[in-house]
Design a protein around this motif. Structure first.
Motif, mmCIF file in Angstrom:
data_model
loop_
_atom_site.group_PDB
_atom_site.id
_atom_site.type_symbol
_atom_site.label_atom_id
_atom_site.label_comp_id
_atom_site.label_asym_id
_atom_site.label_seq_id
_atom_site.Cartn_x
_atom_site.Cartn_y
_atom_site.Cartn_z
ATOM 1 N N LEU A 152 0.818 -1.209 0.000
ATOM 2 C CA LEU A 152 0.000 0.000 0.000
ATOM 3 C C LEU A 152 0.855 1.263 0.000
ATOM 4 C CD1 LEU A 152 -2.710 -0.818 2.704
ATOM 5 C CD2 LEU A 152 -2.976 -0.882 0.228
ATOM 6 N N ARG A 153 0.338 2.319 -0.614
ATOM 7 C CA ARG A 153 0.913 3.649 -0.448
ATOM 8 C C ARG A 153 0.557 4.127 0.959
ATOM 9 N NH1 ARG A 153 -1.765 3.717 -5.497
ATOM 10 N NH2 ARG A 153 -0.359 3.944 -7.295
ATOM 11 N N ILE A 154 1.382 5.019 1.517
ATOM 12 C CA ILE A 154 1.109 5.487 2.872
ATOM 13 C C ILE A 154 -0.219 6.239 2.929
ATOM 14 C CG2 ILE A 154 2.480 7.583 2.511
ATOM 15 C CD1 ILE A 154 1.835 5.618 5.806
ATOM 16 N N SER A 155 -0.556 6.983 1.878
ATOM 17 C CA SER A 155 -1.837 7.695 1.865
ATOM 18 C C SER A 155 -3.000 6.706 1.887
ATOM 19 C CB SER A 155 -1.936 8.591 0.624
ATOM 20 O OG SER A 155 -1.795 7.819 -0.567
ATOM 21 N N GLU A 156 -2.824 5.569 1.230
ATOM 22 C CA GLU A 156 -3.877 4.547 1.220
ATOM 23 C C GLU A 156 -4.016 3.906 2.588
ATOM 24 O OE1 GLU A 156 -3.283 3.265 -3.492
ATOM 25 O OE2 GLU A 156 -2.321 2.101 -1.894
ATOM 26 N N LEU A 157 -2.885 3.655 3.243
ATOM 27 C CA LEU A 157 -2.925 3.016 4.555
ATOM 28 C C LEU A 157 -3.597 3.914 5.588
ATOM 29 C CD1 LEU A 157 -1.752 0.561 6.330
ATOM 30 C CD2 LEU A 157 -0.059 2.267 7.039
ATOM 31 N N LEU A 158 -3.153 5.167 5.662
ATOM 32 C CA LEU A 158 -3.651 6.045 6.717
ATOM 33 C C LEU A 158 -5.114 6.421 6.526
ATOM 34 C CD1 LEU A 158 -0.579 8.393 7.314
ATOM 35 C CD2 LEU A 158 -1.237 6.302 8.522
ATOM 36 N N SER A 159 -5.618 6.350 5.308
ATOM 37 C CA SER A 159 -7.022 6.700 5.072
ATOM 38 C C SER A 159 -7.954 5.492 5.176
ATOM 39 C CB SER A 159 -7.178 7.338 3.683
ATOM 40 O OG SER A 159 -6.819 6.426 2.663
ATOM 41 N N LEU A 160 -7.408 4.324 5.528
ATOM 42 C CA LEU A 160 -8.249 3.124 5.619
ATOM 43 C C LEU A 160 -9.311 3.273 6.712
ATOM 44 C CD1 LEU A 160 -5.701 0.163 5.354
ATOM 45 C CD2 LEU A 160 -7.507 0.736 3.708
ATOM 46 N N PRO A 161 -10.553 2.999 6.380
ATOM 47 C CA PRO A 161 -11.581 2.980 7.426
ATOM 48 C C PRO A 161 -11.519 1.665 8.195
ATOM 49 C CG PRO A 161 -12.546 2.434 5.309
ATOM 50 C CD PRO A 161 -11.109 2.771 5.036
ATOM 51 N N ARG A 162 -12.072 1.650 9.377
ATOM 52 C CA ARG A 162 -12.069 0.415 10.168
ATOM 53 C C ARG A 162 -12.775 -0.720 9.434
ATOM 54 N NH1 ARG A 162 -11.168 0.932 15.787
ATOM 55 N NH2 ARG A 162 -12.652 -0.737 16.228
ATOM 56 N N ARG A 163 -13.748 -0.375 8.611
ATOM 57 C CA ARG A 163 -14.513 -1.409 7.900
ATOM 58 C C ARG A 163 -13.746 -2.004 6.723
ATOM 59 N NH1 ARG A 163 -16.524 3.489 6.192
ATOM 60 N NH2 ARG A 163 -16.526 3.800 3.922
ATOM 61 N N ALA A 164 -12.533 -1.522 6.438
ATOM 62 C CA ALA A 164 -11.774 -2.021 5.286
ATOM 63 C C ALA A 164 -11.516 -3.511 5.387
ATOM 64 C CB ALA A 164 -10.447 -1.272 5.162
ATOM 65 N N LEU A 165 -11.413 -4.019 6.604
ATOM 66 C CA LEU A 165 -11.146 -5.440 6.797
ATOM 67 C C LEU A 165 -12.393 -6.301 6.655
ATOM 68 C CD1 LEU A 165 -8.690 -5.261 9.823
ATOM 69 C CD2 LEU A 165 -8.126 -5.672 7.433
ATOM 70 N N ASP A 166 -13.546 -5.674 6.420
ATOM 71 C CA ASP A 166 -14.796 -6.420 6.307
ATOM 72 C C ASP A 166 -15.042 -6.953 4.902
ATOM 73 O OD1 ASP A 166 -15.248 -5.851 8.945
ATOM 74 O OD2 ASP A 166 -16.516 -4.114 8.542
ATOM 75 N N ALA A 167 -14.076 -6.768 3.988
ATOM 76 C CA ALA A 167 -14.232 -7.248 2.615
ATOM 77 C C ALA A 167 -14.155 -8.770 2.610
ATOM 78 C CB ALA A 167 -13.154 -6.639 1.723
ATOM 79 N N PRO A 169 -12.950 -12.551 2.623
ATOM 80 C CA PRO A 169 -11.866 -13.129 3.431
ATOM 81 C C PRO A 169 -10.529 -13.065 2.691
ATOM 82 C CG PRO A 169 -13.815 -14.517 3.528
ATOM 83 C CD PRO A 169 -14.094 -13.469 2.500
ATOM 84 N N GLY A 170 -9.507 -12.592 3.403
ATOM 85 C CA GLY A 170 -8.180 -12.510 2.813
ATOM 86 C C GLY A 170 -7.982 -11.333 1.887
ATOM 87 N N MET A 171 -8.984 -10.475 1.740
ATOM 88 C CA MET A 171 -8.889 -9.325 0.842
ATOM 89 C C MET A 171 -9.221 -8.046 1.609
ATOM 90 S SD MET A 171 -8.039 -10.790 -2.020
ATOM 91 C CE MET A 171 -8.281 -9.512 -3.268
ATOM 92 N N MET A 172 -8.851 -6.922 1.012
ATOM 93 C CA MET A 172 -9.153 -5.637 1.619
ATOM 94 C C MET A 172 -9.438 -4.633 0.510
ATOM 95 S SD MET A 172 -6.928 -3.491 4.406
ATOM 96 C CE MET A 172 -5.635 -3.107 3.225
ATOM 97 N N LEU A 173 -10.449 -3.798 0.724
ATOM 98 C CA LEU A 173 -10.814 -2.779 -0.254
ATOM 99 C C LEU A 173 -10.018 -1.518 0.013
ATOM 100 C CD1 LEU A 173 -12.701 -1.963 -2.600
ATOM 101 C CD2 LEU A 173 -14.314 -1.129 -0.883
ATOM 102 N N VAL A 174 -9.331 -1.033 -1.035
ATOM 103 C CA VAL A 174 -8.451 0.132 -0.903
ATOM 104 C C VAL A 174 -8.857 1.185 -1.923
ATOM 105 C CG1 VAL A 174 -6.070 0.956 -1.134
ATOM 106 C CG2 VAL A 174 -6.527 -1.252 -0.071
ATOM 107 N N ARG A 175 -8.883 2.428 -1.495
ATOM 108 C CA ARG A 175 -9.129 3.542 -2.415
ATOM 109 C C ARG A 175 -7.788 4.193 -2.714
ATOM 110 N NH1 ARG A 175 -13.561 6.535 -3.827
ATOM 111 N NH2 ARG A 175 -14.824 5.479 -2.257
ATOM 112 N N GLY A 176 -7.370 4.131 -3.992
ATOM 113 C CA GLY A 176 -6.056 4.626 -4.376
ATOM 114 C C GLY A 176 -6.098 5.972 -5.054
ATOM 115 N N LYS A 177 -5.093 6.225 -5.896
ATOM 116 C CA LYS A 177 -4.981 7.500 -6.588
ATOM 117 C C LYS A 177 -6.184 7.743 -7.482
ATOM 118 C CE LYS A 177 0.013 8.306 -6.779
ATOM 119 N NZ LYS A 177 1.173 8.529 -7.686
ATOM 120 N N GLY A 178 -6.618 9.002 -7.524
ATOM 121 C CA GLY A 178 -7.749 9.351 -8.366
ATOM 122 C C GLY A 178 -9.062 8.750 -7.895
ATOM 123 N N GLY A 179 -9.098 8.261 -6.643
ATOM 124 C CA GLY A 179 -10.328 7.680 -6.116
ATOM 125 C C GLY A 179 -10.609 6.282 -6.640
#
Length: 306
Positions: A152-167, A169-179
């Motif tokens: 992950l980019r640091i901007s992606e990590l720090l903006s992760l919501p707590r619910r990101a781990l609710d994707a 199993p074994g996956m995580m939803l990330v919002r990257g550059k340009g949304g």
């Protein structure tokens, strides 16, 4: 400067391309600098020609601006003048044929697998650690595990919501550059470290996995850097060697070293262009040599003849 289309251009970057605020500010500064240089010559952006822009860019080089800064400035101008042409504010794009300065692509800096393990071990709190100290090290462990496990980019990590781990199993939803959103794999170890942090923060009211002070906003980059600085010292590292981008490079380098595909790595890193991912091909040289030695019939024949 609104009459020359700069305001509309910057608004387009924000609304249509989802450009980050820092990017918009940088482009605004670049256009303001160009505007001042043109004004000194009695020109505006709506009437400047290709030769005028070449002279402006040559001036940047004479001022000693780094090639990478010059390249960013040119990228801004190309997008800006293309926008003016498409909006009918100019009949042409005077920046279309301008060439960027040659850049020497530095090899990405990365840690060895043993060094990553040492960093993670350094996040283990002392037996008599205070609750605040334990939480700080738990946060460091979760961040390091997640950065190294996913790239992950640091901007992606720090903006992760707590619910990101609710994707899934074994996956995580990330919002990257340009949304742009993407699903990234997350190891069981990284998920466990993140869950441990969430459990400790159960009483904190924050929507973020890595909350800042007060919880209403995510942790700042400066706050994160201070935590990484402490962990590096605990692991016996020069703190200058450790950064979120170094961990991202380590993730990519180690994946390739263990046989990952470059296209798959492009998806995992969230690169829009495979050319960006190709900076990691230096890692594949030994694998390519080994593949030729083991599988090419002439190489095998030559080995047998010796």
């Amino acid at each position: 400067m609104g009459s020359d289309g700069t305001d509309a251009f910057l608004e387009m970057l924000a609304a249509e391309r989802g450009a980050a605020l820092n990017t918009i500010r940088a482009y605004a500064r670049d256009l303001a600098d160009m505007g001042q240089a043109l004004h000194a010559r009695g020109l505006t952006a709506l009437e400047v020609g290709e030769g005028d822009l070449r002279e402006y860019l040559s001036g940047l080089a004479r001022q000693g601006l780094a090639p990478r800064t010059q390249a960013r400035r040119l990228s801004c101008l190309k997008q800006y003048f293309l926008f003016l042409a498409r909006e009918g504010m100019r009949p042409d794009n005077p920046a279309a044929l301008l060439d960027a300065p040659r850049l020497d692509a530095p090899l990405p800096r990365f840690l060895s697998e043993g060094e990553v393990t040492a960093l993670l071990d350094a996040c283990e709190p002392e037996a008599d650690a205070t609750p605040a100290r334990r939480r700080r090290l738990l946060m460091a462990r979760a961040a390091l595990e997640m950065l190294y496990a996913s790239g992950l980019r640091i901007s992606e990590l720090l903006s992760l919501p707590r619910r990101a781990l609710d994707a899934a199993p074994g996956m995580m939803l990330v919002r990257g550059k340009g949304g742009r959103e993407r699903m990234v794999p997350m190891s069981a170890r990284a998920r466990a470290a993140a869950r441990a942090l969430m459990d400790m923060d159960a009483g904190r009211e924050s929507p973020y996995l890595f909350p800042g002070r007060g919880g209403a906003q995510p942790m700042t980059r400066q706050g994160f850097d201070r935590i990484m600085h402490d962990v590096a010292l605990r692991a016996g590292f020069d703190p200058a060697r450790l950064s979120p981008h170094v961990l991202r490079h380590s993730f990519a380098t180690h994946l390739l070293a263990h046989g990952a595909d470059l296209r798959a790595l492009q998806v995992l890193l969230g690169h829009a262009d495979i050319a960006t991912t190709q900076i990691y091909t230096h890692v594949m040289l030994d694998r390519l040599r080994d593949a030729v030695t083991r599988h090419h019939p002439l190489a095998q024949a030559a080995d047998g003849a010796e």
